[in-house]
Design an enzyme around this catalytic site. Sequence first.
Site, PDB file in Angstrom:
ATOM      1  N   ARG A 143       0.798  -1.226   0.000  1.00  0.00           N
ATOM      2  CA  ARG A 143       0.000   0.000   0.000  1.00  0.00           C
ATOM      3  C   ARG A 143       0.827   1.270   0.000  1.00  0.00           C
ATOM      4  NH1 ARG A 143      -4.579  -0.639   4.186  1.00  0.00           N
ATOM      5  NH2 ARG A 143      -5.673   0.823   2.845  1.00  0.00           N
ATOM      6  N   GLN A 166      -1.147   2.576  -6.029  1.00  0.00           N
ATOM      7  CA  GLN A 166      -2.327   3.251  -5.460  1.00  0.00           C
ATOM      8  C   GLN A 166      -3.603   2.996  -6.260  1.00  0.00           C
ATOM      9  OE1 GLN A 166      -1.797   7.395  -4.437  1.00  0.00           O
ATOM     10  NE2 GLN A 166      -0.098   6.881  -3.080  1.00  0.00           N
ATOM     11  N   ASP A 189      -5.198  -0.247  -5.180  1.00  0.00           N
ATOM     12  CA  ASP A 189      -5.428  -0.451  -3.758  1.00  0.00           C
ATOM     13  C   ASP A 189      -6.921  -0.597  -3.438  1.00  0.00           C
ATOM     14  OD1 ASP A 189      -5.481  -0.470  -1.037  1.00  0.00           O
ATOM     15  OD2 ASP A 189      -4.238   1.317  -0.757  1.00  0.00           O
ATOM     16  N   SER A 217      -8.180   0.232   0.133  1.00  0.00           N
ATOM     17  CA  SER A 217      -8.486   1.654   0.358  1.00  0.00           C
ATOM     18  C   SER A 217      -9.806   2.047  -0.295  1.00  0.00           C
ATOM     19  CB  SER A 217      -7.381   2.549  -0.212  1.00  0.00           C
ATOM     20  OG  SER A 217      -6.273   2.531   0.637  1.00  0.00           O
ATOM     21  N   TYR A 256       0.860   1.219   9.232  1.00  0.00           N
ATOM     22  CA  TYR A 256      -0.198   0.659  10.063  1.00  0.00           C
ATOM     23  C   TYR A 256       0.136   0.877  11.538  1.00  0.00           C
ATOM     24  CZ  TYR A 256      -1.934  -1.881   5.979  1.00  0.00           C
ATOM     25  OH  TYR A 256      -2.436  -2.210   4.760  1.00  0.00           O
TER      26      TYR A 256
HETATM   27  P1  NAD Z   1      -6.403   0.066   9.238  1.00  0.00           P
HETATM   28  O1  NAD Z   1      -7.717  -0.340   8.638  1.00  0.00           O
HETATM   29  O2  NAD Z   1      -5.353  -0.963   9.431  1.00  0.00           O
HETATM   30  O3  NAD Z   1      -6.672   0.765  10.655  1.00  0.00           O
HETATM   31  C1  NAD Z   1      -7.519   1.912  10.774  1.00  0.00           C
HETATM   32  C2  NAD Z   1      -6.919   2.871  11.779  1.00  0.00           C
HETATM   33  O4  NAD Z   1      -7.031   2.354  13.094  1.00  0.00           O
HETATM   34  C3  NAD Z   1      -5.426   3.173  11.572  1.00  0.00           C
HETATM   35  O5  NAD Z   1      -5.268   4.563  11.328  1.00  0.00           O
HETATM   36  C4  NAD Z   1      -4.784   2.729  12.888  1.00  0.00           C
HETATM   37  O6  NAD Z   1      -3.712   3.562  13.279  1.00  0.00           O
HETATM   38  C5  NAD Z   1      -5.959   2.854  13.853  1.00  0.00           C
HETATM   39  N1  NAD Z   1      -5.799   2.118  15.116  1.00  0.00           N
HETATM   40  C6  NAD Z   1      -5.270   0.882  15.339  1.00  0.00           C
HETATM   41  N2  NAD Z   1      -5.286   0.583  16.669  1.00  0.00           N
HETATM   42  C7  NAD Z   1      -5.854   1.640  17.298  1.00  0.00           C
HETATM   43  C8  NAD Z   1      -6.159   1.931  18.658  1.00  0.00           C
HETATM   44  N3  NAD Z   1      -5.858   1.072  19.644  1.00  0.00           N
HETATM   45  N4  NAD Z   1      -6.734   3.122  18.954  1.00  0.00           N
HETATM   46  C9  NAD Z   1      -7.033   4.015  17.964  1.00  0.00           C
HETATM   47  N5  NAD Z   1      -6.772   3.788  16.653  1.00  0.00           N
HETATM   48  C10 NAD Z   1      -6.193   2.623  16.321  1.00  0.00           C
HETATM   49  O7  NAD Z   1      -5.792   1.292   8.435  1.00  0.00           O
HETATM   50  P2  NAD Z   1      -5.935   1.650   6.898  1.00  0.00           P
HETATM   51  O8  NAD Z   1      -7.074   2.535   6.701  1.00  0.00           O
HETATM   52  O9  NAD Z   1      -5.856   0.403   6.113  1.00  0.00           O
HETATM   53  O10 NAD Z   1      -4.626   2.524   6.697  1.00  0.00           O
HETATM   54  C11 NAD Z   1      -3.392   2.076   7.231  1.00  0.00           C
HETATM   55  C12 NAD Z   1      -2.272   2.955   6.795  1.00  0.00           C
HETATM   56  O11 NAD Z   1      -2.006   2.777   5.434  1.00  0.00           O
HETATM   57  C13 NAD Z   1      -2.502   4.438   6.998  1.00  0.00           C
HETATM   58  O12 NAD Z   1      -1.282   5.003   7.397  1.00  0.00           O
HETATM   59  C14 NAD Z   1      -2.841   4.921   5.634  1.00  0.00           C
HETATM   60  O13 NAD Z   1      -2.571   6.288   5.468  1.00  0.00           O
HETATM   61  C15 NAD Z   1      -1.900   4.052   4.851  1.00  0.00           C
HETATM   62  N6  NAD Z   1      -2.281   3.963   3.470  1.00  0.00           N
HETATM   63  C16 NAD Z   1      -1.385   4.399   2.554  1.00  0.00           C
HETATM   64  C17 NAD Z   1      -1.692   4.337   1.225  1.00  0.00           C
HETATM   65  C18 NAD Z   1      -0.732   4.796   0.212  1.00  0.00           C
HETATM   66  O14 NAD Z   1       0.253   5.399   0.541  1.00  0.00           O
HETATM   67  N7  NAD Z   1      -0.986   4.504  -1.023  1.00  0.00           N
HETATM   68  C19 NAD Z   1      -2.919   3.831   0.818  1.00  0.00           C
HETATM   69  C20 NAD Z   1      -3.802   3.377   1.790  1.00  0.00           C
HETATM   70  C21 NAD Z   1      -3.467   3.433   3.111  1.00  0.00           C
END
Ligand code: NAD
Length: 387
Positions: free
Chosen positions: A121, A127, A130, A133, A228
């Site tokens: 990701r 992207q 993905d 997302s 993550y």
């Molecule tokens: P996810 O579904 O794994 O988790 C959702 C959110 O829950 C995360 O922000 C995580 O920090 C939070 N979380 C976990 N434990 C927690 C707790 N105990 N209390 C409060 N919050 C908690 O996350 P996601 O939406 O799949 O995204 C994960 C990461 O991947 C993010 O940094 C996102 O920006 C990144 N991402 C990057 C790209 C890219 O660069 N192309 C694309 C998609 C996602």
Amino acid sequence: MKVGVAKETAAGERRVALVPEALGKLTAAGLEILVETGAGTASAFPDAAYQEAGATIVDTAGLYGGADVVLKVAKPSPEEATRLRSGQAVVGFLQPLIDPGLARTLADRGVTAISLDAIPRTLSRAQTMDALSSQANVGGYKAVLIAANAYPRYFPLLTTAAGTAKPANVLILGIGVAGLQAIGTAKRLGAIVHAYDVRPETREQAESLGAKFVKLKTTIDATGAGGYARELTPEERAAQQAELNEVIGGMDVVITTAQVPGRKPPVLVTAEAVGKMKPGSVLVDMAASALGGNVELSQVGETTNTPNGVTIIAPDNLPASMPAGASAFYARNISALLLGMVKDGALHLDFEDEVTKSTVISHGGAILSDAVRKLLEPAPPAAGGAA
Ligand code: NAD
């Protein structure tokens, strides 16, 4: 090469892997498209629309018998897995870390299994592929609509001749892709939005969308690998919980989205916290699954009404509840992944490529993913057992 679009068979799954408007790019690359009859009906894409876009409509036997690559949303059911044959490829959310047994079955059948949930990701080139997302985005949007629908008052501040309605206080727990979309949607509906995450960099992202970041006295930085979150220690969890309970008690709506890859979702809203909420408050637990959820009392797929008048909703497949929009995004993701693996109209797997290396779980009879192989290893004998 023939690319088949299968009709989804999982309960409640209304999405489809390709939508008619996505066909052009694939046919331009020399691919022939077969669509299983009725594959798009539940997401408002009739067979005729696929035919007009250049696809051939076939029955189930024609699809699995004729396609070189089968495109799916959900992982194949046991019955679908038996229809897949050696040399054929299947692409979808195969969930190999949750269901390594399926990866084993597909490898044993000589199927090339390509999993969209294994896309790297953080790779910017990936992207457009993905799908985690794009589907989380749909989920975050729908979670807010469901909450607003269940909430017995207004989300926005409303001044009318009949009086003034106070705006709802909405808390988003977990500021990943779904959480950011939930913040934006709740904000557009006029709520006062609060948000919290254990990754400090999310503060700026939440504030840029107009949310107030909840700052706890206990400082936790749980930034883990690949952007993550990592799992909290028991001490961090206890400290976080005590403070969050107070915050949750003052909210009208709480939407939880917190996940930790490969682990059970953390419980963020305890039964005690729910007990502090006002009658009419609404919780939507987006993390709920068979593994558990972020809300202690949530039951996946169910709506629970607590004795103190709180509604807890734990939807099990939010993207499927907006199937046309979700499928349109998914189709772009799966097309981008597939086209990246096609050369001269045929599947060409270059294992030097980071996307191929990450997403191809089985090929040529072997499981290629180290993580999946590890999960399938027999458990070591218990220490101290009889020799
Ligand atoms: P996810 O579904 O794994 O988790 C959702 C959110 O829950 C995360 O922000 C995580 O920090 C939070 N979380 C976990 N434990 C927690 C707790 N105990 N209390 C409060 N919050 C908690 O996350 P996601 O939406 O799949 O995204 C994960 C990461 O991947 C993010 O940094 C996102 O920006 C990144 N991402 C990057 C790209 C890219 O660069 N192309 C694309 C998609 C996602």
